[in-house]
Design an enzyme around this catalytic site. Structure first.
Site, short mmCIF file in Angstrom:
data_model
loop_
_atom_site.label_atom_id
_atom_site.label_comp_id
_atom_site.label_asym_id
_atom_site.label_seq_id
_atom_site.Cartn_x
_atom_site.Cartn_y
_atom_site.Cartn_z
N ASN A 100 -21.23 37.13 -2.43
CA ASN A 100 -19.79 37.49 -1.79
C ASN A 100 -19.96 38.78 -0.98
O ASN A 100 -20.28 39.76 -1.70
CB ASN A 100 -18.97 37.81 -3.04
CG ASN A 100 -17.74 38.35 -2.65
OD1 ASN A 100 -17.15 38.21 -1.82
ND2 ASN A 100 -16.66 38.70 -3.70
N GLY A 154 -23.00 46.63 7.60
CA GLY A 154 -23.98 46.12 8.82
C GLY A 154 -25.15 45.52 8.07
O GLY A 154 -25.60 44.49 8.41
N SER A 155 -25.63 46.02 6.90
CA SER A 155 -26.82 45.71 6.19
C SER A 155 -26.52 44.48 5.66
O SER A 155 -27.56 43.35 5.75
CB SER A 155 -27.15 46.88 5.22
OG SER A 155 -27.54 47.78 5.88
N SER A 203 -22.27 46.98 12.63
CA SER A 203 -21.82 47.98 11.31
C SER A 203 -20.73 48.71 11.96
O SER A 203 -20.52 48.91 13.04
CB SER A 203 -22.86 48.97 10.97
OG SER A 203 -22.61 49.75 10.24
N ASP A 215 -26.01 49.38 16.57
CA ASP A 215 -25.83 50.73 17.29
C ASP A 215 -25.18 50.68 18.70
O ASP A 215 -25.40 51.65 19.43
CB ASP A 215 -27.23 51.40 17.20
CG ASP A 215 -27.77 52.10 16.10
OD1 ASP A 215 -26.96 51.80 15.02
OD2 ASP A 215 -28.91 52.31 15.82
N HIS A 225 -20.76 54.63 13.39
CA HIS A 225 -20.98 53.59 14.36
C HIS A 225 -19.65 53.52 15.41
O HIS A 225 -18.69 54.50 15.40
CB HIS A 225 -21.17 52.17 13.90
CG HIS A 225 -22.41 52.21 13.40
ND1 HIS A 225 -23.71 51.97 14.09
CD2 HIS A 225 -22.72 52.18 11.94
CE1 HIS A 225 -24.74 51.97 13.23
NE2 HIS A 225 -24.22 51.83 11.89
#
Length: 436
Positions: free
Chosen positions: A287, A85-86, A214, A193, A219
């Site tokens: 990537n 997710g980051s 994420s 979230d 999650h």
């Protein structure tokens, strides 16, 4: 299905049954009550093993199937899987810097409105792209910024808004999307979230120019690691894909060639005419892809998303009802017009509480009840942001309250009624004891 394959999968089912039967009953004060976690069943284990039997070790057809299914779920045209997710947040913000957007592109020094009380990876891509976060405060007890706060933060250099739906509770997505459109700003929804939540009858993750998700085990559905960027803009989707896949200009799937039917007919930049399009690059990319192994687990989990959301809502409501009226606690409230698929249950101590947060948190942790801070609290007070360039709009009083007096406990689907009741009774016992 071959006899050997069927035999392996049958043994996996037996193994799963053996592994699932030894958890034992819930023992208050002994059994760990996690604040979050993955809920995995036989179908998840089988999905992983089947993908492994097929040696699905890179992104391929299973990833594409998940992307299509997930995009339909959130009513978006395109979804692109990422490794976290980051990474999805980094990819979404960086997409808006693409030269293909011409005069609309974001540039170093541009401002992006965001929330001070949040998770770092909603804000870090702004700084990593040389832009300036403009921090706004939140409201308590929704723990989200409002459209009014965002409007007050918009200045002459503001070009975008990037905000998260806090702990599954939607921010005012329709009003903020309308605000962005009126001011010519991009909107990125960090939906990590809040998968399954809705605002004003519409799914969160469908209001912004781009949205992110994420699939970390905490999650709503998990791939172990993984994330996703979604959009309904074909132009933005093309940029997302390029940046995710090394920055290449080609859009062939892995293992495919000449999808455009003119692989050796391009002339880009100062490359020679006919240079292989598979090795032409139009962005400074990364990537950030995931694998079919992870996507196989994601597809299995996706089939249970309604079940998971119902359990989160049920656990949250049970805990909310049990704690209602407990003195010295500010309990959470859903944003008006919203239907949250809750990520956690957040509690703030009132200013006149005769105890401090560390005392209550230690009491709960000693009872094996897991707690978490509301992420980074006021990000401007974190060491990582000392010396970074940012602007603050208005006060951050509520973000400071979160930093000093707020924590949350779990409501994820792996928790039983008995566990939720024990959390509630433990909180009440501590508060009553502290008052005597």
């Amino acid at each position: 299905m071959s006899d050997h394959r069927a035999l392996v999968l049958d043994e996996v089912r037996k193994y799963h049954a053996e592994q699932s039967g030894g958890g034992g009953p819930f023992v208050p004060g002994v059994t760990e009550i996690w604040p979050s976690g993955a809920v995995l069943d036989e179908s998840d284990r089988l999905a992983l093993v089947e993908a492994a039997l097929d040696l699905r070790i890179a992104a391929g057809s299973i990833s594409r199937r998940f992307e299509s299914s997930f995009a339909r779920l959130l009513k978006q045209r395109k979804a692109h899987l990422t490794n976290s997710g980051s990474s999805a947040n980094l990819l979404a913000l960086t997409t808006l810097t693409s030269p293909l957007l011409e005069d609309e592109r974001l540039r170093p020094g541009d401002e992006v409105v965001t929330v001070a009380a949040g998770f770092p990876t909603t804000v870090n891509p702004i700084l990593q792209n040389g832009m300036v976060p403009v921090f706004v405060d939140i409201d308590i007890p929704t723990y989200n910024a409002t459209a009014e706060r965002v409007a007050e933060a918009i200045g002459p250099r503001t070009r975008a808004i990037m905000m998260a739906h806090t702990l599954g509770n939607p921010f005012q997505a329709r009003e903020i999307a309308e605000l962005a459109e009126a001011h010519g700003l991009f909107l990125i929804e960090d939906n990590c979230d809040a998968v399954g939540s809705s605002y004003d009858g519409r799914a969160t993750g469908s209001f912004g120019d781009l949205s992110t998700v994420s699939f970390y085990p905490a999650h709503h559905v998990t791939m172990g690691e993984g994330g996703c960027v979604l959009t309904s803009s074909p132009a933005l989707a093309r940029i997302v894909e390029s940046l995710r896949d090394w920055g290449r200009d080609c859009w062939c799937e892995p293992g495919e060639s000449d999808t455009c039917r003119k692989r050796f007919q391009y002339q880009l930049g100062t490359l020679p005419e006919g240079y292989d399009h598979k090795y032409a690059f139009s962005h400074i990319g990364y990537n950030l892809k995931t694998t079919d192994l992870q996507a196989a687990l994601g597809l299995s989990q996706l089939a249970r998303i309604d079940e998971f959301g119902a359990a989160r809502r049920r656990n949250w409501s049970r805990l909310r009802d049990a704690l209602d009226g407990t003195p010295h606690l500010i309990l959470p409230e859903p944003t008006p017009l919203s239907d949250p698929s809750w990520f956690g249950f957040v509690i703030t101590l009132a200013h006149d509480a005769p105890f401090a947060r560390p005392e209550l948190v230690r009491f709960l942790e000693n009872r094996r009840i897991g707690t978490r801070q509301l992420f980074a609290g006021n990000l401007t007070r974190q060491p990582a942001y000392a010396g970074q360039r940012f602007r603050i709009s208005g006060s951050l009083d509520n973000s400071d309250i979160v930093t000093e007096r707020t924590f949350w406990v779990g409501v994820y689907p792996g928790l039983t009624d008995e566990m939720i009741d024990y959390v509630a009774s433990s909180v009440r016992e501590f508060v009553e004891g502290a008052r005597t």
